[in-house]
Design a protein around this motif. Structure first.
Motif, PDB file in Angstrom:
ATOM      1  N   LYS A  32       0.852  -1.186   0.000  1.00 16.08           N
ATOM      2  CA  LYS A  32       0.000   0.000   0.000  1.00 16.08           C
ATOM      3  C   LYS A  32       0.894   1.244   0.000  1.00 16.08           C
ATOM      4  N   ILE A  33       0.499   2.246  -0.772  1.00 17.90           N
ATOM      5  CA  ILE A  33       1.232   3.515  -0.786  1.00 17.90           C
ATOM      6  C   ILE A  33       0.322   4.573  -0.173  1.00 17.90           C
ATOM      7  N   SER A  34       0.826   5.189   0.893  1.00 17.73           N
ATOM      8  CA  SER A  34       0.054   6.180   1.632  1.00 17.73           C
ATOM      9  C   SER A  34       0.795   7.500   1.637  1.00 17.73           C
ATOM     10  N   MET A  35       0.023   8.578   1.804  1.00 19.70           N
ATOM     11  CA  MET A  35       0.656   9.877   2.011  1.00 19.70           C
ATOM     12  C   MET A  35       0.175  10.413   3.350  1.00 19.70           C
ATOM     13  N   ILE A  36       1.057  11.135   4.016  1.00 28.35           N
ATOM     14  CA  ILE A  36       0.715  11.746   5.284  1.00 28.35           C
ATOM     15  C   ILE A  36       1.161  13.196   5.196  1.00 28.35           C
ATOM     16  N   PRO A  76      14.182   8.174  13.568  1.00 29.56           N
ATOM     17  CA  PRO A  76      14.373   6.875  14.215  1.00 29.56           C
ATOM     18  C   PRO A  76      13.253   5.879  13.896  1.00 29.56           C
ATOM     19  N   ASN A  77      13.616   4.616  13.845  1.00 28.75           N
ATOM     20  CA  ASN A  77      12.684   3.506  13.649  1.00 28.75           C
ATOM     21  C   ASN A  77      11.914   3.601  12.332  1.00 28.75           C
ATOM     22  N   ARG A  78      12.525   4.228  11.335  1.00 23.98           N
ATOM     23  CA  ARG A  78      11.946   4.294   9.999  1.00 23.98           C
ATOM     24  C   ARG A  78      13.080   4.150   8.991  1.00 23.98           C
ATOM     25  N   THR A  79      12.748   3.671   7.798  1.00 22.60           N
ATOM     26  CA  THR A  79      13.732   3.578   6.722  1.00 22.60           C
ATOM     27  C   THR A  79      13.501   4.769   5.804  1.00 22.60           C
ATOM     28  N   SER A  80      14.508   5.640   5.719  1.00 25.71           N
ATOM     29  CA  SER A  80      14.381   6.867   4.926  1.00 25.71           C
ATOM     30  C   SER A  80      14.776   6.633   3.484  1.00 25.71           C
ATOM     31  N   ILE A  81      13.865   7.043   2.587  1.00 21.14           N
ATOM     32  CA  ILE A  81      14.117   6.992   1.150  1.00 21.14           C
ATOM     33  C   ILE A  81      13.976   8.416   0.622  1.00 21.14           C
ATOM     34  N   VAL A  82      14.980   8.856  -0.131  1.00 18.08           N
ATOM     35  CA  VAL A  82      14.959  10.196  -0.722  1.00 18.08           C
ATOM     36  C   VAL A  82      14.956  10.064  -2.234  1.00 18.08           C
ATOM     37  N   LEU A  83      14.053  10.802  -2.870  1.00 17.35           N
ATOM     38  CA  LEU A  83      14.064  10.907  -4.335  1.00 17.35           C
ATOM     39  C   LEU A  83      14.873  12.141  -4.694  1.00 17.35           C
ATOM     40  N   SER A  84      15.894  11.954  -5.517  1.00 22.70           N
ATOM     41  CA  SER A  84      16.739  13.071  -5.936  1.00 22.70           C
ATOM     42  C   SER A  84      17.392  12.742  -7.270  1.00 22.70           C
ATOM     43  N   LYS A  85      17.405  13.703  -8.149  1.00 21.25           N
ATOM     44  CA  LYS A  85      18.067  13.518  -9.447  1.00 21.25           C
ATOM     45  C   LYS A  85      19.504  14.042  -9.409  1.00 21.25           C
ATOM     46  N   ALA A 101      12.387   3.366  -5.998  1.00 27.84           N
ATOM     47  CA  ALA A 101      12.102   3.516  -4.566  1.00 27.84           C
ATOM     48  C   ALA A 101      11.027   2.525  -4.124  1.00 27.84           C
ATOM     49  N   PHE A 102       9.962   2.400  -4.912  1.00 31.40           N
ATOM     50  CA  PHE A 102       8.890   1.449  -4.587  1.00 31.40           C
ATOM     51  C   PHE A 102       9.421   0.012  -4.578  1.00 31.40           C
ATOM     52  N   GLU A 105       8.132  -4.143   2.899  1.00 27.99           N
ATOM     53  CA  GLU A 105       7.238  -3.066   3.352  1.00 27.99           C
ATOM     54  C   GLU A 105       5.805  -3.361   2.941  1.00 27.99           C
ATOM     55  N   GLU A 106       4.875  -3.140   3.865  1.00 25.78           N
ATOM     56  CA  GLU A 106       3.457  -3.319   3.570  1.00 25.78           C
ATOM     57  C   GLU A 106       2.747  -1.993   3.325  1.00 25.78           C
ATOM     58  N   GLU A 107       3.272  -0.910   3.943  1.00 23.78           N
ATOM     59  CA  GLU A 107       2.683   0.417   3.748  1.00 23.78           C
ATOM     60  C   GLU A 107       3.792   1.456   3.723  1.00 23.78           C
ATOM     61  N   LEU A 108       4.068   1.958   2.535  1.00 27.73           N
ATOM     62  CA  LEU A 108       5.082   2.988   2.323  1.00 27.73           C
ATOM     63  C   LEU A 108       4.422   4.354   2.509  1.00 27.73           C
ATOM     64  N   PHE A 109       5.096   5.260   3.221  1.00 27.89           N
ATOM     65  CA  PHE A 109       4.551   6.598   3.481  1.00 27.89           C
ATOM     66  C   PHE A 109       5.294   7.679   2.713  1.00 27.89           C
ATOM     67  N   ILE A 110       4.553   8.458   1.951  1.00 26.00           N
ATOM     68  CA  ILE A 110       5.079   9.647   1.269  1.00 26.00           C
ATOM     69  C   ILE A 110       4.908  10.797   2.246  1.00 26.00           C
ATOM     70  N   ILE A 111       6.029  11.497   2.556  1.00 31.01           N
ATOM     71  CA  ILE A 111       5.957  12.543   3.581  1.00 31.01           C
ATOM     72  C   ILE A 111       6.311  13.944   3.071  1.00 31.01           C
ATOM     73  N   GLY A 112       6.468  14.123   1.758  1.00 22.44           N
ATOM     74  CA  GLY A 112       6.689  15.478   1.247  1.00 22.44           C
ATOM     75  C   GLY A 112       7.936  15.610   0.413  1.00 22.44           C
TER      76      GLY A 112
END
Length: 167
Positions: free
Chosen positions: A2-6, A56-65, A82-83, A91-98
């Motif tokens: 699942k892909i979620s945004m917060i 903390p306690n999260r896996t950080s993924i950055v999109l950058s060209k 990234a997905f 991962e069962e639920e990936l969060f987009i945070i901005g």
């Protein structure tokens, strides 16, 4: 997966100014931490730089060209890589945070939204693209009153809402 945004946004879809948040709502930060802990969080480079370090306690993924690199951060030049990375890590639920560009670019992939609607109108230079809720079901809502301290607003009123995309 699942892909979620917060995201938290103001009355006119404001989300930031000078790469900073527009308000400080302690309960919203606690909510963000509770919801995203143990998950992969996906963001743009500027959002990561405004946070300053991996959360903390999260896996950080950055999109950058631009070949961005930071310890304990996984950087990809496109969303599909990234997905795939998050999926490969179970991962069962990936969060987009901005930030704003990431939300807009990745919105077509979003299955679930965690939205904090803040009673705020003010200066901003980053905006969330207005959401058409036609194809979304509201599955949860909690309303919060403003918090005053010494006659000043310490925390504005806000609503926390969770939406799922209709099939």
């Amino acid at each position: 997966m699942k892909i979620s945004m917060i995201v938290a946004y103001g009355k006119n879809w404001e989300i930031g100014l000078d790469n900073q948040m527009l308000w400080h709502i302690s309960e919203d930060f606690k909510n963000f931490k509770r919801i995203t802990s143990g998950h992969h969080i996906l963001m743009g480079r500027k959002t990561f730089e405004s946070i300053g370090k991996p959360l903390p306690n999260r896996t950080s993924i950055v999109l950058s060209k631009n070949g961005f690199c930071h310890d304990e951060v996984h950087t990809f030049s496109n969303e599909n890589e990234a997905f795939d990375f998050a999926r490969a890590n179970g991962e069962e639920e990936l969060f987009i945070i901005g930030g704003a560009n990431i939300y807009e670019t990745l919105f077509p992939y979003v299955d679930k939204m965690y939205l904090s609607e803040v009673d705020f109108e003010g200066e901003a230079d980053a905006y969330l693209k207005e959401i058409d809720f036609t194809y979304w079901d509201l599955i949860e809502q909690k309303d919060y009153e403003e918090i005053l301290e010494d006659g000043k607003i310490k925390s504005p009123a806000w609503k926390f809402k969770v939406y799922e995309k209709r099939d």
